[in-house]
Design an enzyme around this catalytic site. Structure first.
Site, PDB file in Angstrom:
ATOM      1  N   ASP A 409      36.061  25.599  27.613  1.00  0.00           N
ATOM      2  CA  ASP A 409      35.752  25.297  26.403  1.00  0.00           C
ATOM      3  C   ASP A 409      34.748  26.210  25.803  1.00  0.00           C
ATOM      4  O   ASP A 409      34.400  27.075  26.574  1.00  0.00           O
ATOM      5  CB  ASP A 409      34.865  23.587  26.369  1.00  0.00           C
ATOM      6  CG  ASP A 409      34.387  23.341  25.370  1.00  0.00           C
ATOM      7  OD1 ASP A 409      35.131  23.303  23.936  1.00  0.00           O
ATOM      8  OD2 ASP A 409      33.300  22.709  24.987  1.00  0.00           O
ATOM      9  N   LYS A 410      34.438  26.270  24.578  1.00  0.00           N
ATOM     10  CA  LYS A 410      33.658  27.341  24.089  1.00  0.00           C
ATOM     11  C   LYS A 410      31.993  26.547  23.762  1.00  0.00           C
ATOM     12  O   LYS A 410      31.190  26.906  24.336  1.00  0.00           O
ATOM     13  CB  LYS A 410      34.025  27.757  22.782  1.00  0.00           C
ATOM     14  CG  LYS A 410      33.193  28.922  22.106  1.00  0.00           C
ATOM     15  CD  LYS A 410      33.685  29.323  20.723  1.00  0.00           C
ATOM     16  CE  LYS A 410      33.332  28.414  19.904  1.00  0.00           C
ATOM     17  NZ  LYS A 410      31.817  28.523  19.356  1.00  0.00           N
ATOM     18  N   THR A 411      31.999  25.721  23.019  1.00  0.00           N
ATOM     19  CA  THR A 411      30.583  25.114  22.569  1.00  0.00           C
ATOM     20  C   THR A 411      29.909  24.367  23.653  1.00  0.00           C
ATOM     21  O   THR A 411      30.616  23.345  24.221  1.00  0.00           O
ATOM     22  CB  THR A 411      30.874  24.299  21.277  1.00  0.00           C
ATOM     23  OG1 THR A 411      31.440  24.862  20.406  1.00  0.00           O
ATOM     24  CG2 THR A 411      29.470  23.854  20.789  1.00  0.00           C
ATOM     25  N   ARG A 597      28.644  29.207  13.649  1.00  0.00           N
ATOM     26  CA  ARG A 597      29.192  28.000  13.177  1.00  0.00           C
ATOM     27  C   ARG A 597      28.883  27.712  11.772  1.00  0.00           C
ATOM     28  O   ARG A 597      27.698  27.529  11.285  1.00  0.00           O
ATOM     29  CB  ARG A 597      28.685  26.815  14.090  1.00  0.00           C
ATOM     30  CG  ARG A 597      29.019  27.143  15.468  1.00  0.00           C
ATOM     31  CD  ARG A 597      28.288  26.118  16.336  1.00  0.00           C
ATOM     32  NE  ARG A 597      28.484  24.936  16.100  1.00  0.00           N
ATOM     33  CZ  ARG A 597      29.686  24.138  16.613  1.00  0.00           C
ATOM     34  NH1 ARG A 597      30.433  24.664  17.820  1.00  0.00           N
ATOM     35  NH2 ARG A 597      29.722  22.825  16.555  1.00  0.00           N
ATOM     36  N   THR A 677      39.277  25.509  22.298  1.00  0.00           N
ATOM     37  CA  THR A 677      38.120  25.302  21.413  1.00  0.00           C
ATOM     38  C   THR A 677      38.848  24.676  20.191  1.00  0.00           C
ATOM     39  O   THR A 677      39.718  24.752  19.487  1.00  0.00           O
ATOM     40  CB  THR A 677      37.256  26.349  20.980  1.00  0.00           C
ATOM     41  OG1 THR A 677      36.217  25.944  20.259  1.00  0.00           O
ATOM     42  CG2 THR A 677      37.893  27.492  20.221  1.00  0.00           C
ATOM     43  N   GLY A 678      37.976  23.658  19.371  1.00  0.00           N
ATOM     44  CA  GLY A 678      38.261  23.190  18.272  1.00  0.00           C
ATOM     45  C   GLY A 678      37.679  23.977  16.945  1.00  0.00           C
ATOM     46  O   GLY A 678      37.944  23.587  15.902  1.00  0.00           O
ATOM     47  N   ASP A 679      37.009  25.119  17.212  1.00  0.00           N
ATOM     48  CA  ASP A 679      36.382  25.780  16.145  1.00  0.00           C
ATOM     49  C   ASP A 679      37.386  26.653  15.481  1.00  0.00           C
ATOM     50  O   ASP A 679      38.577  26.858  15.915  1.00  0.00           O
ATOM     51  CB  ASP A 679      35.330  26.866  17.037  1.00  0.00           C
ATOM     52  CG  ASP A 679      34.048  26.119  16.849  1.00  0.00           C
ATOM     53  OD1 ASP A 679      33.662  24.993  16.582  1.00  0.00           O
ATOM     54  OD2 ASP A 679      33.181  26.680  17.423  1.00  0.00           O
ATOM     55  N   ARG A 782      41.189  25.619  16.895  1.00  0.00           N
ATOM     56  CA  ARG A 782      41.646  24.572  16.447  1.00  0.00           C
ATOM     57  C   ARG A 782      42.527  23.506  17.120  1.00  0.00           C
ATOM     58  O   ARG A 782      43.257  22.847  16.752  1.00  0.00           O
ATOM     59  CB  ARG A 782      42.343  24.813  15.067  1.00  0.00           C
ATOM     60  CG  ARG A 782      41.544  25.558  13.944  1.00  0.00           C
ATOM     61  CD  ARG A 782      40.668  25.031  13.092  1.00  0.00           C
ATOM     62  NE  ARG A 782      40.058  25.427  12.211  1.00  0.00           N
ATOM     63  CZ  ARG A 782      38.831  25.137  11.452  1.00  0.00           C
ATOM     64  NH1 ARG A 782      38.356  24.395  12.065  1.00  0.00           N
ATOM     65  NH2 ARG A 782      38.608  25.861  10.527  1.00  0.00           N
ATOM     66  N   ASN A 812      35.310  15.545  24.797  1.00  0.00           N
ATOM     67  CA  ASN A 812      36.823  15.997  24.336  1.00  0.00           C
ATOM     68  C   ASN A 812      37.401  16.931  25.413  1.00  0.00           C
ATOM     69  O   ASN A 812      38.448  17.234  25.087  1.00  0.00           O
ATOM     70  CB  ASN A 812      36.656  16.770  22.948  1.00  0.00           C
ATOM     71  CG  ASN A 812      35.724  18.062  23.190  1.00  0.00           C
ATOM     72  OD1 ASN A 812      34.589  17.980  23.796  1.00  0.00           O
ATOM     73  ND2 ASN A 812      35.673  18.702  22.184  1.00  0.00           N
TER      74      ASN A 812
END
Length: 1110
Positions: A409-411, A597, A677-679, A782, A812
């Protein structure tokens, strides 16, 4: 029927508060049976422990096999005593049963302490104290401050005037922040026991399911001569078992889920078992040895009949059968099959020791004890958290040394998840606060901008002060620290489950707009002129990962209805109808490229009619029991539209300490690192460059929605495939180009979806996988949580079947952590769900380097040696027994004494290899950390491949032949003792066994690189124990034995000079091939590990020594 935790559910339950029947005219009263509040985490009871535990243990193939052998020894006349199989089996079963019984006893104790915990229940207007396990669904519970909730409860009322209470859920998800829960307005007025007891209501809700953040229900409140009042109930009304009441004197709540139905219990149910590559190799090797065992038994049985076919060999000369006996045997042709089977089983019993039953116990002990070294490692202790690494399962220690793909994951994993407000952009104008020690000094405005704020600027600052779920703490003790008074002035301390929200609210505070508090459903703001503005909070449209935005509907003091919304640019821009979109979009993209962000802020002014319509839509959706989430999403979609864009914010999430160094080391170790990631793509790509996942020389390949809109997915995939394959064909002559791939969630869905124009459903998958194989790093942006798990599953199922590792810190990330071969959770700021559901938990991402490159590497080396060594020493042990049958007429005569057969694997050779598998370090820890390429030497299960297995097996066969034929030819027709007495068969077997024990123990000593006093004590102590045992076993006439065949045998053998010479000579010859092989391989074909082992020896004079694993 849908499983618990799915989006839909079939049945609902009706709870009668206080067990009161509904009034006449209401729904029919149907009493329902629910489980009591008893928690049962134990597996056994006093009555079923023995049968249930034995059943579970004998489900293991090795245990069941040895049970069959033991039964065969009891039923038929076999050459060895049943004790030889029964005692090791009894030892294994007993040790395992004691371990499992002790663990279950601890679970029983924990259950009793929970079930007998005192609880206050409201009955007939008074508070009655009872035990937790006596609670029933529908009981009204009174909980006081700092008490833990005994079951899942619906909040009815609170000691606070606004009907709220503060709760911490640390034991559930690790989040230490105070969460706010609400009572419905119609029940919050009941403040005393008598008033609560007078409440007449029912609750309809969904059946239990494990999602901590989801609850669907409604409460029906009955009043005299009135229709029932119906209010929606959601997760904000549900108090979960295990959570703790904070900063609230007391509450009243009704039990909704009890005992094994509570969400905490449903979440703690066992996960699917993961099996390591080493365990799979062990099972494969076991099947090979089982085939060898059966082959030996068949060969000996056939040769036994061939031997007896000749009249000369039918019986010894002194016990010839008569003709009548021979005729009787020939007439019993029907019994030939049963006689053959009996002889076959007898040989199976004789050779069964080639299957190492004690290996499984040793492996279990090695994994269990070895896991403590990870937990004790001081290098992986974090002072800030006050915690070190945690091992949730010890079955995968060696799998840490086999990882080929790392999904991160990133964040909060690569980054700190510690947000800092950097800037805001309003109508294209950028504002940057300059502050020191949390005090605003200046804020840089655009050139030519006056001090006065425009309407949009004021709305923007108000939006960020109102559109959030931040809690304000004033003059309260939070985390044992007194906050709220600073230099005599009241100050506020913000708490939220989202670090982004706290950063934005604090950023607005530095820019002159301070969010003060939420009181009586009114939010208060202190503006730049030190005036307090009040807004009535009407509705909160909570954030979710699908919408990627949140909104609030407020009413200003002037009576104006305003809808403020903030969210990701991709979810805000399509809903904007006015505002300076182009300028704001440009600033958002620029900030994303810098790794910041970004969030966009918009608003909409509502007329009274529009507000009433929104209220109607939200009310209908919230009261729905079926499909509530879908109906809420539809309502949100209708309300959140026609926005006016105000601006955007930029928040910095700094890269974690040594994250770049860790990723670089993983690359050098041969692992491929994927970021999921979701970013948005630009933000994630900037983080990838900063963390050295992508280098400046890396050629980026994009597989994104934007590109697939310009070209078809088919064309894009084939273009990328041609690019990487062309480069691979040129890589033999020139330096290979480094590729990095970026893919987004929408394109991934298209890749994984079956193509209608193609016959196969996996046509795009294979092309996509081929592209990924040729990329050194992949960024998936995303991504939804389920897509993260799909990516991991896709790589796992590829034709190479690589070992995967997933690491993350948030809820998540749980799906991909559970999907990967090895799941690692970060003890981060997004809660502890990832850490709870993982196989291992570490404080920071940087600790992954030592976890894999040191612990994983060493544990794999240790357990690989353990497995190969066990098979080797058992081949050495049993093959001389096979050869002996050729010299005893296949009479099933054992070569070794019963005591030696029994104790070989239990006592004589077990402790040295167990200790080796716990403390061996073939290379120093500092070398492993400084040279990640050493990890490649053990990759792809290299030490348990078939060639290595065959080498160990052939070495065992060679040594066994040396033991047997060396003893046979050296002492054939030779006088051993000074009085001319010759050795018998038991002396011959003891001689072979002595050479065997010394050889296999010294073989392990030759393989040992890290010597300590413990190694010396165990290795030489084991040999000394064998000698002492043999002297005692053969030096005393034991009264409990019905035979004394070993009496004085060992002493007689040691009294012979040729026997001593033979033992030394045979040991030397047996060890010589392995020594020669080691010398040649290190000289002619040295590996990186061999070179690393030589390096410290050259530097030994400078004081470079090997440190133990902490």
């Amino acid at each position: 029927m849908f499983c618990a935790g799915e989006e839909y559910w079939v049945d609902s339950r009706t709870v009668y508060i206080g067990h009161k029947e509904p009034p006449l005219g209401a729904d029919a009263y149907i009493p329902q049976r629910y489980p009591d509040n008893r928690i049962v985490s134990s597996k056994y009871t006093l009555w079923n422990f023995i049968p249930k535990n034995l059943f579970e243990q004998f489900r293991r193939i090795a245990n069941f096999y040895f049970l069959l052998i033991f039964l065969v020894q009891l039923i038929i006349d076999t050459p060895t005593s049943p004790v030889t199989s029964g005692l090791p089996l009894f030892f294994v079963i007993t040790v395992t049963a004691i371990k499992q019984g002790y663990e279950d006893w601890l679970r029983h104790k924990a259950d009793c302490s929970i079930n007998e915990c005192p609880v206050d229940v409201v009955k007939e207007g008074t508070v009655v104290r009872t035990q937790s396990h006596k609670l029933r669904v529908g009981d009204v519970v009174m909980a006081r401050e700092d008490e833990t909730f005994p079951c899942d409860l619906i909040l009815l009322s609170s000691s606070r005037d606004d009907g709220t209470c503060y709760v911490t859920t640390t034991s559930l998800d690790g989040e230490s922040s105070h969460k706010t829960y609400y009572a419905v307005p119609d029940t919050m007025v009941f403040k005393t026991e008598q008033e609560v007891d007078s409440l007449h209501a029912t609750i309809e809700c969904e059946q239990p399911q494990p999602d901590l953040y989801k609850f669907v229900g409604r409460i029906n409140i009955y009043k005299e001569s009135e229709d029932p009042i119906v209010r929606p109930l959601g997760a904000e009304n549900l108090l979960l078992r295990g959570a703790t009441l904070k900063n609230t004197e007391h509450i009243y709540a009704v039990a909704i889920y009890t005992g094994m139905d509570t969400k905490m219990t449903l979440n703690y149910q066992s996960k699917s078992q993961k099996r390591s590559a080493v365990e799979k190799s062990m099972n494969a090797f076991l099947i090979v040895y089982l085939c060898i065992l059966i082959s030996k038994a068949v060969i000996n049985t056939v040769l036994k009949y061939a031997w007896q076919w000749s009249a000369d060999h039918d019986q010894p000369w002194y016990n010839h059968r008569t003709e009548i006996d021979r005729e009787r045997c020939r007439s019993l042709s029907l019994n030939l099959l049963s006689i053959f089977l009996i002889h076959f089983l007898a040989f199976m019993v004789l050779f069964n020791y080639i299957i190492p039953v004690s290996m499984y116990v040793t492996v279990e002990m090695q994994k269990f004890l070895g896991s403590y070294f990870i937990a004790w490692d001081k290098d992986m202790y974090d002072d800030e958290l006050g915690e070190g690494a945690q091992v949730n399962t010890s079955d995968l220690n060696e799998e840490l040394g086999q990882v080929e793909y790392v999904f991160t994951d990133k964040t909060g994993t690569l980054t700190e998840n510690n947000m800092e407000f950097i800037e805001c952009c309003v109508d294209g104008l950028v504002y940057i606060p300059h502050y020191r020690h949390d005090r605003l000094l200046t804020w840089r405005r655009p050139q030519g901008k006056t001090e006065s704020l425009s309407e949009h600027e004021e709305l923007f600052f108000r939006a960020l002060c109102l559109c959030h779920t931040v809690q304000v703490k004033e003059e309260e003790t939070v985390d044992s620290i007194k906050r709220g008074i600073h230099q005599g002035k009241p100050t506020s301390f913000y708490i939220s489950s989202s670090p982004d929200e706290v950063a934005l609210v604090e950023g607005m505070k530095r820019l002159g707009y301070t969010y003060l508090r939420l009181k009586d459903r009114h939010m208060e703001i202190l503006n730049k002129e030190d005036e307090i503005e009040r807004f009535e909070l009407l509705h909160v449209l909570n954030f979710d990962s699908v919408r990627r935005r949140m909104s609030v509907i407020v009413k200003s003091s002037a009576g104006e209805y305003l809808l403020f919304c903030k969210g990701a640019d991709s979810s805000i821009f399509p809903r904007v109808v006015s505002g300076k979109v182009g300028q704001v979009r440009a600033r958002v993209e620029q900030n994303a490229l810098e790794g910041l962000r970004t969030l966009c802020v918009a608003y909409r002014s509502l007329s009274l009619a529009e507000y009433e319509e929104a209220c109607h839509q939200l009310s209908d959706a919230k009261l729905a029991l079926q499909d509530r989430e879908q109906r809420l999403a539809q309502a949100y979609d209708l309300i959140e539209r026609d926005f006016t864009l105000l601006g955007a914010t930029a928040v910095e999430d700094r890269l974690q300490e040594k994250a770049a160094d860790t990723i670089e080391s993983l690359h050098k170790a041969g692992m491929k690192v994927w970021v999921l990631t979701g970013d948005k793509m630009e933000t994630a790509a900037a983080t990838c460059y900063a963390s050295k996942l992508f280098r400046r020389s890396t050629q980026i390949l994009e597989l994104t929605k934007k590109r697939t809109e310009e070209q078809s997915l088919h064309d894009v995939l084939f273009d990328l495939s041609r690019t990487v394959l062309r480069q691979r064909s040129l890589s033999l002559s020139v330096d290979c180009q480094d590729y990095g791939l970026i893919i987004d969630g929408a394109t991934l869905s298209a890749v994984l979806k079956p193509s209608p124009e193609s016959s196969g459903s996996g046509n795009y998958r294979e092309i996509f996988l081929e592209i990924c194989r040729n990329c050194s790093a992949v960024l998936c942006c995303r991504m939804a949580p389920l897509q993260k798990a799909q990516i991991v599953k896709l790589i796992k199922a590829s034709k190479e079947h690589p070992i995967t590792l997933a690491i993350g810190d948030g809820a998540n990330d749980v799906s991909m952590i559970l999907e990967a071969h090895v799941g690692i959770g970060i003890m981060g700021k997004e809660g502890r769900q990832a850490a709870r559901n993982s196989d291992y938990a570490i404080p920071k991402f940087k600790h992954l380097k030592k976890m894999l490159l040191v612990h994983g590497h060493i544990y794999y080396i240790r357990i690989a040696e353990l497995v190969q060594y066990f098979f080797y020493k058992n081949v050495c042990f049993i093959f001389p027994q096979f050869l002996y049958q050729f010299f005893c007429g296949f009479s099933q005569q054992p070569l070794y004494d019963t005591a030696y057969l029994t104790l070989y694997n239990i006592s004589f050779t077990s402790l040295p290899i167990l200790l080796y598998s716990l403390i061996e370090k073939h290379v120093s820890i500092e070398t492993l950390k400084s040279d990640p390429t050493l990890y490649r030497d053990v990759a792809k299960n290299s030490l348990l491949r078939w060639p290595v297995f065959l080498y160990w097996t052939c070495l065992g066969l060679f040594d066994a032949c040396i033991f047997f034929f060396g003893a046979y030819f050296l002492f054939d027709n030779t006088t051993f003792t000074s009085n001319g007495q010759m050795f018998g068969n038991w002396t011959f077997g003891t001689l072979v066994f002595t050479v065997l024990v010394f050889t296999v123990t010294l073989k392990l000593a030759l393989d040992t690189h890290h010597w300590t006093w413990i190694n010396h004590f165990v290795i030489w102590g084991s040999l000394l124990f064998y000698v002492i045992f043999s002297l005692l076993w053969g030096g005393i006439i034991w009264p409990f034995l019905n035979y004394q065949r070993m009496y004085y045998v060992f002493m007689q053998m040691l009294s012979s000079g040729p026997a001593w010479l033979g033992i030394i000579l045979l040991i030397t010859v047996s060890l010589l091939p392995d020594v020669v092989k080691k010398v040649l391989s290190r000289t002619l074909w040295p590996t990186a590990t061999h070179l690393a082992q030589v390096g410290p020896q050259l530097d030994h004079s400078s004081g470079n020594t090997t440190a133990p694993v902490n």
